[in-house]
Design a protein around this motif. Sequence first.
Motif, PDB file in Angstrom:
ATOM      1  N   GLN A 145       0.834  -1.201   0.000  1.00 47.75           N
ATOM      2  CA  GLN A 145       0.000   0.000   0.000  1.00 47.75           C
ATOM      3  C   GLN A 145       0.874   1.258   0.000  1.00 47.75           C
ATOM      4  OE1 GLN A 145      -2.673  -1.868   3.378  1.00 47.75           O
ATOM      5  NE2 GLN A 145      -3.602   0.039   2.703  1.00 47.75           N
ATOM      6  N   GLU A 146       1.887   1.253   0.849  1.00 50.00           N
ATOM      7  CA  GLU A 146       2.748   2.421   0.967  1.00 50.00           C
ATOM      8  C   GLU A 146       3.528   2.665  -0.321  1.00 50.00           C
ATOM      9  OE1 GLU A 146       4.927   1.282   4.422  1.00 50.00           O
ATOM     10  OE2 GLU A 146       3.120   1.315   5.680  1.00 50.00           O
ATOM     11  N   ALA A 147       3.965   1.578  -0.978  1.00 50.96           N
ATOM     12  CA  ALA A 147       4.725   1.714  -2.233  1.00 50.96           C
ATOM     13  C   ALA A 147       3.873   2.329  -3.329  1.00 50.96           C
ATOM     14  CB  ALA A 147       5.250   0.347  -2.670  1.00 50.96           C
ATOM     15  N   ASN A 148       2.545   2.182  -3.228  1.00 52.05           N
ATOM     16  CA  ASN A 148       1.621   2.726  -4.227  1.00 52.05           C
ATOM     17  C   ASN A 148       0.881   3.966  -3.725  1.00 52.05           C
ATOM     18  OD1 ASN A 148       1.387   0.689  -6.687  1.00 52.05           O
ATOM     19  ND2 ASN A 148       1.618  -0.538  -4.824  1.00 52.05           N
ATOM     20  N   ASP A 149       1.400   4.584  -2.659  1.00 50.22           N
ATOM     21  CA  ASP A 149       0.738   5.747  -2.049  1.00 50.22           C
ATOM     22  C   ASP A 149      -0.706   5.443  -1.678  1.00 50.22           C
ATOM     23  OD1 ASP A 149       2.883   7.475  -1.984  1.00 50.22           O
ATOM     24  OD2 ASP A 149       2.466   8.344  -3.943  1.00 50.22           O
ATOM     25  N   LEU A 322      -7.018   9.286  -1.120  1.00 50.08           N
ATOM     26  CA  LEU A 322      -7.164  10.452  -1.992  1.00 50.08           C
ATOM     27  C   LEU A 322      -6.196  11.587  -1.685  1.00 50.08           C
ATOM     28  CD1 LEU A 322     -11.073  10.535  -2.092  1.00 50.08           C
ATOM     29  CD2 LEU A 322      -9.497   9.340  -3.632  1.00 50.08           C
ATOM     30  N   LEU A 323      -5.715  11.688  -0.459  1.00 51.24           N
ATOM     31  CA  LEU A 323      -4.803  12.774  -0.101  1.00 51.24           C
ATOM     32  C   LEU A 323      -3.505  12.766  -0.911  1.00 51.24           C
ATOM     33  CD1 LEU A 323      -5.358  12.853   3.758  1.00 51.24           C
ATOM     34  CD2 LEU A 323      -5.713  14.782   2.203  1.00 51.24           C
ATOM     35  N   PRO A 324      -2.843  11.615  -1.105  1.00 52.71           N
ATOM     36  CA  PRO A 324      -1.609  11.633  -1.903  1.00 52.71           C
ATOM     37  C   PRO A 324      -1.863  11.972  -3.369  1.00 52.71           C
ATOM     38  CG  PRO A 324      -1.728   9.659  -0.533  1.00 52.71           C
ATOM     39  CD  PRO A 324      -3.085  10.293  -0.503  1.00 52.71           C
ATOM     40  N   LYS A 325      -2.933  11.434  -3.940  1.00 50.55           N
ATOM     41  CA  LYS A 325      -3.205  11.602  -5.365  1.00 50.55           C
ATOM     42  C   LYS A 325      -3.687  13.012  -5.700  1.00 50.55           C
ATOM     43  CE  LYS A 325      -4.266  10.583  -9.662  1.00 50.55           C
ATOM     44  NZ  LYS A 325      -3.239  10.373 -10.688  1.00 50.55           N
ATOM     45  N   ILE A 329      -0.361  15.223  -0.682  1.00 54.59           N
ATOM     46  CA  ILE A 329       0.005  15.045   0.730  1.00 54.59           C
ATOM     47  C   ILE A 329       0.367  13.570   0.920  1.00 54.59           C
ATOM     48  CG2 ILE A 329      -0.775  15.202   3.121  1.00 54.59           C
ATOM     49  CD1 ILE A 329      -2.690  17.423   2.232  1.00 54.59           C
ATOM     50  N   ARG A 330       1.656  13.283   0.905  1.00 50.37           N
ATOM     51  CA  ARG A 330       2.115  11.892   0.951  1.00 50.37           C
ATOM     52  C   ARG A 330       2.708  11.495   2.293  1.00 50.37           C
ATOM     53  NH1 ARG A 330       2.643  13.373  -4.404  1.00 50.37           N
ATOM     54  NH2 ARG A 330       1.864  11.794  -5.863  1.00 50.37           N
ATOM     55  N   ASP A 331       2.936  12.491   3.139  1.00 51.51           N
ATOM     56  CA  ASP A 331       3.466  12.191   4.477  1.00 51.51           C
ATOM     57  C   ASP A 331       2.296  12.147   5.447  1.00 51.51           C
ATOM     58  OD1 ASP A 331       6.570  12.484   4.153  1.00 51.51           O
ATOM     59  OD2 ASP A 331       5.703  14.199   3.105  1.00 51.51           O
ATOM     60  N   LEU A 332       1.787  10.963   5.663  1.00 47.33           N
ATOM     61  CA  LEU A 332       0.627  10.836   6.548  1.00 47.33           C
ATOM     62  C   LEU A 332       0.611   9.465   7.205  1.00 47.33           C
ATOM     63  CD1 LEU A 332      -1.766   8.922   5.075  1.00 47.33           C
ATOM     64  CD2 LEU A 332      -1.916  10.910   3.612  1.00 47.33           C
TER      65      LEU A 332
END
Length: 498
Positions: A145-149, A322-325, A329-332
């Motif tokens: 999951q993390e590798a794919n944001d 949805l936040l990273p895409k 916002i990828r730091d969460l």
Amino acid sequence: MQEDYIKLIFGLKIKQIRTAKDLSLFKLSKITGLSKSYLNEIEKGKKYPKTDKIILLAEAFDVPYDELVSLKLDKNLAPVAEILQSNLLQEIPLELFGIEERDLIEIISNAPMKVNAFISTLIEIGNNYNLTRESFYMASLRSFQEANDNYFPELELAAKNFLKQYSTNQDGELITDELMTEILKEEYGYEVFYEDFKTYKRPELGKLRSIFIEEKKHLYINIDSELDQKRFILAKELGYNYLGYKERLNTYSWVSFENFDQLLNNFYASYFAGALLLPEDELVQKMNEMFAADKHDIKNFLRLFGSYTESPETVYQRMTNLLPKHFNIRDLFFLRLTTKIGTSKYKLTKELHLNQQQSPQANETDEHYCRRWVSLNVLKQLENSTPEDPDHVISSQVSIYPFNNNQKYYVVSSATKDPFNPEYLRSVTIGLLHKSAQRKVKFLNDPEIPVKEVAVTCENCGMENCAERVAQPKRFAKDIHSKRLNVIVNEFIKEKSK
């Protein structure tokens, strides 16, 4: 052993002997008459030569034929054989991360003793911390999951296509329970039953939300499930069928699994369910409106939750998709904690960290989580509430981790009762790294947001005079002692070296 592993072992032996005799692939090709590319495929374990070609190799190496085809390896390669025979690599979902098993074997073969020692160390750590096959697979899934944001466009598209085919979705109308049930019955031959699981002889059944009997296509839903849970179960079953997954889990919450594909497909079906119940475009629009506010108002989160029939946990998790895409916002991080009423013990039962290993993380050492977390405070508030109070407590704060490079997060958390365990409460939390989120979330600059310095655990916290402390900072003190002693030793060496 599997045929592929026999090829791998043979290839490793050929490469080892060739290297020991200082032969390049080109030289060996000239001696044996076998092409360089063919020899390369043998060494990589892709091909196993016929008898006449093995004889040519045995003669070129001046070793007996039987020794060459034996599965017995010398001490340098013995660890590789142990790893292959232990089925360890079969337990690791390598394909999930785009890793070829042969590539991993080649890495191992280049320094087998060191790699074997490293793997043995990991196994020993796992045993000491009670790392089960289940937790190993869950960690693999989280890493995926993390590798794919935590955003999967093919699943988003599948949910949109489903809604186009089966739902008019006029004026933002949500897909109904009746429609989902009808599709399961008419399209996939389901029968859906609502049962009181508590009436069965085994009380443990009462904690499950659903059971699916695959042979009959009978879906039994616990009648005690709340509306949002019933909707999620129906949407998830639609996901399994619409996406065409055969390998699946038949209980929710799941009890056990036979292979990693079942766990992965369970995640995919759950993701599809979230995308179906909380459509991407609509939720992104609502998040944009909420983030555009200059002033921080926790009621805006409540309004967002109130526009759906889904649980706060489903909304929080959907936001992590949805936040990273859409907001970069990828730091969460996302957390779910549970506590038994009256115990003051807290367990982190679910976590996700995007872009880096954000604090906090689960610990397996029975240390005490920092009581300054908003995730714990909402649980306390809910536990101390009266029957007249709301059954959903929500709060937020800016958390600063002074012992972790002063990392600063905006954290919002919701606490609710566990409908299947009346003695338990649970909180779900999302945290956004302040410096990367404040460009998109305007209200983060509001000075009215409470700010607290926090740690991960009391045992590893050096805050003085902390009123919320419930355990002594033993690990922190030990670390400080070690650093001071190291300074003293260096001073002694420097003085004696004059």
